[in-house]
Motif scaffolding. Structure first.
Motif, PDB file in Angstrom:
ATOM      1  N   VAL A  12       0.180  -4.452   9.622  1.00  0.00           N
ATOM      2  CA  VAL A  12       1.520  -3.874   9.766  1.00  0.00           C
ATOM      3  C   VAL A  12       2.556  -4.975   9.966  1.00  0.00           C
ATOM      4  CG1 VAL A  12       2.966  -2.495  11.301  1.00  0.00           C
ATOM      5  CG2 VAL A  12       0.715  -1.655  10.623  1.00  0.00           C
ATOM      6  N   ALA A  13       2.167  -6.035  10.668  1.00  0.00           N
ATOM      7  CA  ALA A  13       3.103  -7.116  10.971  1.00  0.00           C
ATOM      8  C   ALA A  13       3.460  -7.938   9.737  1.00  0.00           C
ATOM      9  CB  ALA A  13       2.516  -8.018  12.046  1.00  0.00           C
ATOM     10  N   LEU A  14       2.717  -7.765   8.643  1.00  0.00           N
ATOM     11  CA  LEU A  14       2.927  -8.581   7.444  1.00  0.00           C
ATOM     12  C   LEU A  14       3.809  -7.890   6.412  1.00  0.00           C
ATOM     13  CD1 LEU A  14      -0.786  -9.755   7.004  1.00  0.00           C
ATOM     14  CD2 LEU A  14       1.046 -10.904   8.244  1.00  0.00           C
ATOM     15  N   LYS A  15       4.435  -6.786   6.780  1.00  0.00           N
ATOM     16  CA  LYS A  15       5.150  -5.970   5.799  1.00  0.00           C
ATOM     17  C   LYS A  15       6.604  -6.353   5.587  1.00  0.00           C
ATOM     18  CE  LYS A  15       1.733  -3.512   4.485  1.00  0.00           C
ATOM     19  NZ  LYS A  15       1.244  -3.676   3.102  1.00  0.00           N
ATOM     20  N   GLN A  17      10.324  -6.696   5.185  1.00  0.00           N
ATOM     21  CA  GLN A  17      11.444  -5.779   5.407  1.00  0.00           C
ATOM     22  C   GLN A  17      10.974  -4.334   5.592  1.00  0.00           C
ATOM     23  OE1 GLN A  17      14.124  -6.394   2.124  1.00  0.00           O
ATOM     24  NE2 GLN A  17      14.971  -8.267   3.005  1.00  0.00           N
ATOM     25  N   ASN A  18       9.743  -4.035   5.175  1.00  0.00           N
ATOM     26  CA  ASN A  18       9.211  -2.674   5.353  1.00  0.00           C
ATOM     27  C   ASN A  18       8.516  -2.492   6.706  1.00  0.00           C
ATOM     28  OD1 ASN A  18       9.997  -1.684   2.800  1.00  0.00           O
ATOM     29  ND2 ASN A  18       8.267  -2.734   1.839  1.00  0.00           N
ATOM     30  N   ARG A  19       8.473  -3.544   7.509  1.00  0.00           N
ATOM     31  CA  ARG A  19       7.735  -3.451   8.772  1.00  0.00           C
ATOM     32  C   ARG A  19       8.257  -2.336   9.685  1.00  0.00           C
ATOM     33  NH1 ARG A  19       6.753  -8.608  12.580  1.00  0.00           N
ATOM     34  NH2 ARG A  19       9.008  -8.478  12.751  1.00  0.00           N
ATOM     35  N   PRO A  20       9.569  -2.123   9.807  1.00  0.00           N
ATOM     36  CA  PRO A  20      10.006  -1.008  10.684  1.00  0.00           C
ATOM     37  C   PRO A  20       9.419   0.337  10.274  1.00  0.00           C
ATOM     38  CG  PRO A  20      11.858  -2.448  10.191  1.00  0.00           C
ATOM     39  CD  PRO A  20      10.723  -2.909   9.317  1.00  0.00           C
ATOM     40  N   PHE A  21       9.292   0.579   8.969  1.00  0.00           N
ATOM     41  CA  PHE A  21       8.709   1.843   8.513  1.00  0.00           C
ATOM     42  C   PHE A  21       7.231   1.938   8.912  1.00  0.00           C
ATOM     43  CE2 PHE A  21       6.104   3.657   5.006  1.00  0.00           C
ATOM     44  CZ  PHE A  21       6.372   5.003   5.250  1.00  0.00           C
ATOM     45  N   PHE A  22       6.472   0.872   8.668  1.00  0.00           N
ATOM     46  CA  PHE A  22       5.042   0.891   8.999  1.00  0.00           C
ATOM     47  C   PHE A  22       4.845   0.963  10.514  1.00  0.00           C
ATOM     48  CE2 PHE A  22       4.882  -0.479   4.659  1.00  0.00           C
ATOM     49  CZ  PHE A  22       3.644  -0.068   4.180  1.00  0.00           C
ATOM     50  N   LEU A  23       5.645   0.189  11.265  1.00  0.00           N
ATOM     51  CA  LEU A  23       5.495   0.188  12.719  1.00  0.00           C
ATOM     52  C   LEU A  23       5.901   1.541  13.305  1.00  0.00           C
ATOM     53  CD1 LEU A  23       4.772  -1.395  15.225  1.00  0.00           C
ATOM     54  CD2 LEU A  23       7.104  -2.312  15.267  1.00  0.00           C
ATOM     55  N   GLY A  24       6.986   2.115  12.785  1.00  0.00           N
ATOM     56  CA  GLY A  24       7.413   3.426  13.273  1.00  0.00           C
ATOM     57  C   GLY A  24       6.364   4.497  13.006  1.00  0.00           C
ATOM     58  N   THR A 175       1.764   6.050   5.553  1.00  0.00           N
ATOM     59  CA  THR A 175       2.497   4.977   4.887  1.00  0.00           C
ATOM     60  C   THR A 175       2.192   4.944   3.393  1.00  0.00           C
ATOM     61  OG1 THR A 175       0.761   3.407   5.491  1.00  0.00           O
ATOM     62  CG2 THR A 175       2.675   3.550   6.939  1.00  0.00           C
ATOM     63  N   GLY A 176       1.186   5.721   2.976  1.00  0.00           N
ATOM     64  CA  GLY A 176       0.862   5.847   1.559  1.00  0.00           C
ATOM     65  C   GLY A 176       1.103   7.275   1.088  1.00  0.00           C
ATOM     66  N   ALA A 177       0.703   7.542  -0.126  1.00  0.00           N
ATOM     67  CA  ALA A 177       0.926   8.855  -0.728  1.00  0.00           C
ATOM     68  C   ALA A 177      -0.118   9.864  -0.242  1.00  0.00           C
ATOM     69  CB  ALA A 177       0.853   8.741  -2.245  1.00  0.00           C
TER      70      ALA A 177
END
Length: 400
Positions: A12-15, A17-24, A175-177
């Motif tokens: 999750v930490a490697l995402k 600019q998308n990290r807030p979405f994955f972390l949230g 975080t995926g489909a």
């Protein structure tokens, strides 16, 4: 000195600019699965679980939280002010609790100072905490093979722990489909669902039921498997598809050697219809290349030709012992080996065609009214939503 659960996450930490979405998403999943009375906060590269449930029974919360995809590891920890005296006191309390559970003669301190304003370096903190604990408990420092490690993390607050419990890792569900996953009562497909969810996909399970050829206990077995899987994924929708008339038609009109191929092509067609209804972007199966007759590359290609959706096979490169080990680890194996057969084990030919072509399958299907059979199966299907807190209804068989 506040008891907390310290959660570490990796991918999750490697995402970027998308990290807030994955972390949230990870935080919301922890809130949903850790249980009532738990407060979840993301702070400075970690997630903290606090609240009355953590104070009263941290082990129970830990056992639920360690199943959440995206969690790399957790530690029961003590949170104190980021001050040397408070850290020494917390290290002493945590060590005393550890020694009460497990005897030890050696230890080491692993300190990390994320907040550079803290007056001691990580090395200084290692020495100071180590010397204090050695004198207090008569322990010997062994930095290479310690009986246990005292971990100290200094951030805006300080956290002291003596235990690291692994989580499943991966990406948070959601975080995926959405993906439709063919779920039987066997060992393989529950593992495939688990692995697909571990990559962030939102699973929708589909089970093909052939009552009265298969019993109500066979259906219950699959729902019990879904209940175990729901402890990782959250509430899980299970389509129980009426497959009886399709199997009867296949038995009457399809050459024996191609019945498995045609049966699985019909499953693909039904799964695709359900995927459309569920807004799913793909299908997932529990096939492992070469394991049985329907899992040769030629069979897989012929079966997959019945759908236009992408089909993922998380087990394709695993052998049976690896799949069994994973099933045991996630808690589905004991249910999967219960002796209630599903439709996949019915009417198996003695000599199935192991290298069918798409043309072979289409000729074998010529006598089937495929649209009518699919519509009838869908109309007689039911959807069950299982939740993480529900208990399996069937007793697990003893594992030899």
């Amino acid at each position: 000195m506040e008891p907390v659960l310290l959660v570490r996450y990796g991918e999750v930490a490697l995402k970027g600019q998308n990290r807030p979405f994955f972390l949230g998403t990870l935080v919301r999943n922890l809130e949903a699965l850790a249980g009532p009375g738990v407060e979840v906060r993301a702070r400075f590269g970690r997630i903290l679980l606090t609240g009355p449930a953590v104070r009263q029974d941290p082990r129970a919360v830990l056992e639920r939280a360690r199943r959440v995809f995206g969690v790399v590891s957790l530690s029961p920890a003590l949170e104190v002010p980021a001050e040397p005296a408070a850290i020494l006191q917390a290290a002493e309390t945590a060590t005393a609790a550890h020694l009460a559970r497990r005897a030890a003669a050696t230890f080491k301190v692993d300190a990390r100072r994320a907040d550079k304003r803290f007056p001691l370096t990580s090395l200084d903190l290692n020495r100071e905490v180590g010397a204090h604990l050695a004198a207090r408990f008569g322990l010997r420092v062994d930095v290479h093979h310690p009986d246990f490690t005292v971990q100290v993390e200094v951030r805006d607050r300080a956290y002291v722990a003596t235990e690291v419990v692994p989580g499943p890792g991966g990406l948070p569900v959601g975080t995926g489909a959405r993906a439709v996953i063919l779920l039987s009562g066997g060992i393989d497909s529950p593992v495939a669902l688990w692995l697909a969810a571990r990559r962030g996909l939102v699973p929708v399970a589909v089970h093909f039921h052939s009552f009265p050829f298969t019993s109500e206990r066979s259906r219950q077995k699959v729902l019990d498997l879904a209940r175990v899987l729901a402890t990782y994924t959250g509430p899980l929708r299970v389509w129980v598809v009426h497959f009886t008339e399709i199997q009867r038609a296949i038995q009457l009109t399809v050459p024996e050697a191609l019945r498995v191929t045609v049966m699985r092509r019909m499953m693909m067609r039904l799964a695709e219809r359900i995927a459309v209804l569920e807004g799913a972007a793909g299908l997932v199966t529990g096939e492992s290349v070469g394991q049985v007759a329907s899992q040769t590359l030629e069979s897989i290609g012929t079966i997959e030709a019945a759908t236009t959706l992408p089909v993922l096979r998380p087990l394709s490169g695993m052998d049976k012992s690896e799949i069994v080990a994973r099933a045991r680890a996630i808690g589905t194996y004991e249910i999967s080996v219960l002796p209630y057969e599903d439709c996949c084990s019915l009417f198996l030919p003695a000599h199935p065609h192991t290298h069918p072509t798409r043309a072979d399958a289409e000729r074998a299907e010529a006598g089937l009214d495929i649209p009518a059979l699919l519509t009838e199966a869908m109309e007689r299907s039911e959807v069950v939503t299982v939740s993480p807190g529900e208990q399996p209804a069937l007793a697990a068989a003893p594992v030899g």
